[in-house]
Scaffold this motif. Structure first.
Motif, PDB file in Angstrom:
ATOM      1  N   VAL A  52       0.964  -1.281   0.124  1.00 48.44           N
ATOM      2  CA  VAL A  52       0.074   0.005   0.098  1.00 48.44           C
ATOM      3  C   VAL A  52       0.761   1.283   0.039  1.00 48.44           C
ATOM      4  CG1 VAL A  52      -1.608   1.319   1.202  1.00 48.44           C
ATOM      5  CG2 VAL A  52      -1.883  -1.412   1.094  1.00 48.44           C
ATOM      6  N   ASP A  53       0.558   2.320  -0.850  1.00 52.12           N
ATOM      7  CA  ASP A  53       1.275   3.375  -0.914  1.00 52.12           C
ATOM      8  C   ASP A  53       1.297   4.252   0.333  1.00 52.12           C
ATOM      9  OD1 ASP A  53      -0.529   6.060  -1.450  1.00 52.12           O
ATOM     10  OD2 ASP A  53      -1.404   4.096  -2.512  1.00 52.12           O
ATOM     11  N   THR A  55       1.025   7.414   0.836  1.00 53.59           N
ATOM     12  CA  THR A  55      -0.107   8.483   1.057  1.00 53.59           C
ATOM     13  C   THR A  55      -1.288   8.146   1.531  1.00 53.59           C
ATOM     14  OG1 THR A  55       0.967   9.794  -0.963  1.00 53.59           O
ATOM     15  CG2 THR A  55      -1.232  10.347  -0.140  1.00 53.59           C
ATOM     16  N   THR A  56      -1.613   6.815   1.087  1.00 51.02           N
ATOM     17  CA  THR A  56      -2.816   6.197   1.566  1.00 51.02           C
ATOM     18  C   THR A  56      -2.598   5.522   3.119  1.00 51.02           C
ATOM     19  OG1 THR A  56      -3.259   5.213  -0.730  1.00 51.02           O
ATOM     20  CG2 THR A  56      -4.307   3.997   1.121  1.00 51.02           C
ATOM     21  N   PHE A  59      -3.258   8.428   5.275  1.00 52.96           N
ATOM     22  CA  PHE A  59      -4.761   8.750   5.597  1.00 52.96           C
ATOM     23  C   PHE A  59      -5.401   7.780   6.443  1.00 52.96           C
ATOM     24  CE2 PHE A  59      -4.775  10.787   0.960  1.00 52.96           C
ATOM     25  CZ  PHE A  59      -4.502  12.127   1.720  1.00 52.96           C
ATOM     26  N   VAL A  60      -5.021   6.527   6.310  1.00 50.81           N
ATOM     27  CA  VAL A  60      -5.485   5.400   7.017  1.00 50.81           C
ATOM     28  C   VAL A  60      -5.206   5.630   8.594  1.00 50.81           C
ATOM     29  CG1 VAL A  60      -5.313   2.867   7.550  1.00 50.81           C
ATOM     30  CG2 VAL A  60      -5.480   3.816   5.137  1.00 50.81           C
ATOM     31  N   GLN A 120     -10.895  -0.957   1.953  1.00 54.28           N
ATOM     32  CA  GLN A 120     -11.832  -0.265   2.568  1.00 54.28           C
ATOM     33  C   GLN A 120     -12.424  -1.031   3.752  1.00 54.28           C
ATOM     34  OE1 GLN A 120     -11.586  -0.982  -0.635  1.00 54.28           O
ATOM     35  NE2 GLN A 120     -12.033   1.136  -1.891  1.00 54.28           N
TER      36      GLN A 120
END
Length: 441
Positions: A52-53, A55-56, A59-60, A120
């Motif tokens: 998973v990058d 940036t993501t 946010f998580v 998600q």
């Protein structure tokens, strides 16, 4: 029951950790400390391993904001019953058990999710875990304050910190080890199993006395909307109003002190790891000192803090803790002028963690003493949230200060941020002394 603020002998101060309620806080602290890394740092590592990058992942990490927003639903913990559980276990234990079930469900669901194909869902289960964990924190804090008299709150905070840090160690190093030898889903299943310590303790501890505000049953039989209005006033507005009525205009000074007490160490903490790297310490050295030596020294400081609060009272120990934080921040300024020697890093980080353990235990005991037991959950959640708001905001500018000056200047700046808390403690001590004198007259 001893009067609040009474000084105890050294033997009694050390033996406080044999009190069954204090011992219970060790296990409840473990149950509280385990989930937070599993929805924050440990989860970030799992997501990164899965590709998973970054940036993501950033946010998580916002799912952990649940811990800073818990004062929004804390009135429910104070006043709303949990169907079946409240009748069987009581208000505090009922909410505690429900929250622990939520954490276990969230962790098991995260273990069965696919962060690559269905991120998600993983995030949703992480949010359930974080929300349930924050709810558990609210109910445990309320139980801790109501279960025992004020003189023992320092020891309760020390035992809580010990358990909390052990929980974080299991959720950090323990989860990483399990993931290395097995897999991340297996690691999260093991973490869910460790969480069973919480429900077991709920069945062992006793429900404390939870005084209801006067007039709590006066609105039975009224229309639903009218009852909801009165419930909102009693559960949400009255806890804040009661604090200001009880403390008067001095409530502003107290809230100001709560806001600034953690600014110094939180500001330093943001730049600590970048500083170690820029100094030339290796990842192994940083991990050894900050993830192994540091936590155990913090635990020692927390336990020592509990004894000292019992022996000398919370106000003098608040002052000591604030001064120690300032002085240890100055040690970092000295370290920034030295060569990267492991011994210096161990000594400075060790001193910083010892000061943090003492200061945090004392601060938790102080915040606990401010609450009215009719509104324990709501008022303590408010205080603990206020504690982080300004500190987190100011800490966000740490990188700008370092980039614009130097590490030695930054650490002196971080130490200077602790001066207002020292000055406000002196004001609080003077007021407490005056109130004691008036009570004796």
């Amino acid at each position: 029951m001893s009067p609040a603020g009474k000084q105890h002998g050294w033997t009694e101060s050390f033996l406080v950790y044999r009190n069954p309620k204090v011992v219970s806080m060790l296990f409840l602290g473990f149950s509280a400390g385990l989930p937070i890394l599993l929805v924050f740092g440990t989860l970030s590592a799992w997501l990164r391993v899965e590709g998973v990058d970054k940036t993501t992942i950033g946010f998580v990490s916002w799912v952990a904001l649940a811990y800073g927003l818990k004062f929004f639903w804390s009135p429910l913990i104070d006043r709303a019953p949990v169907p079946v559980l409240t009748k069987a276990l009581g208000q505090r234990r009922g909410w505690m058990l429900l929250a622990q079930i939520g954490v276990i469900y969230g962790l098991v669901s995260m273990a069965s999710s696919d962060p690559v194909g269905h991120l998600q869902a993983t995030v949703l289960f992480a949010l359930i875990t974080a929300f349930s964990s924050a709810t558990q924190d609210i109910s445990i804090d309320a139980w801790r304050i109501e279960a025992i008299e004020e003189d023992y709150q320092g020891a309760m905070a020390g035992a809580y910190q010990l358990g909390y840090r052990l929980g974080m160690i299991v959720a950090g190093g323990g989860a990483f080890s399990l993931a290395y030898y097995y897999s991340w889903p297996v690691a999260y299943l093991f973490m869910a199993a460790f969480m069973l310590i919480g429900p077991v303790m709920v069945m062992i501890i006793a429900e404390p006395d939870h005084p209801q505000p006067s007039g709590a049953a006066a609105y039975r039989g009224l229309p639903v909307l009218v009852r909801l209005k009165h419930w909102f006033i009693g559960a949400v507005l009255d806890p804040f109003r009661e604090f200001f009525v009880r403390q008067g205009l001095f409530a502003v000074v107290i809230l100001g002190f709560i806001m600034v007490y953690r600014i110094s160490d939180i500001t330093l903490g943001v730049m600590a790891n970048p500083f170690y790297i820029d100094m030339g310490y290796t990842e192994l050295e940083i991990g050894l000192v900050t993830k192994t030596v540091g936590p155990f020294v913090t635990i020692a400081g927390a336990l020592v803090g509990g004894v000292l609060v019992m022996r000398y009272g919370k106000m003098r120990m608040l002052l000591l803790g604030a001064v120690l934080v300032v002085l240890t921040n100055l040690l970092f300024a000295w370290l920034a002028t030295q060569e990267a020697r492991l011994l210096w890093l161990i000594l400075v980080v060790g001193a910083d963690n010892l000061a943090a353990g003492i200061a945090t235990t004392t601060f938790v005991a102080y915040l606990s003493s401010l609450t009215n037991k009719a509104y324990t959950a709501t008022q303590y959640a408010l205080f603990s949230s206020i504690m982080l708001l300004l500190a987190k905001f100011v800490a966000g500018f740490s990188g700008l200060v370092v980039d614009g000056t130097s590490y030695p200047f930054f650490f002196v700046y971080a130490a200077a941020l602790g001066i207002p808390s020292v000055l406000l403690i002196l004001v609080l001590m003077k007021r407490e002394q005056r109130l004691l004198q008036e009570a004796e007259v």
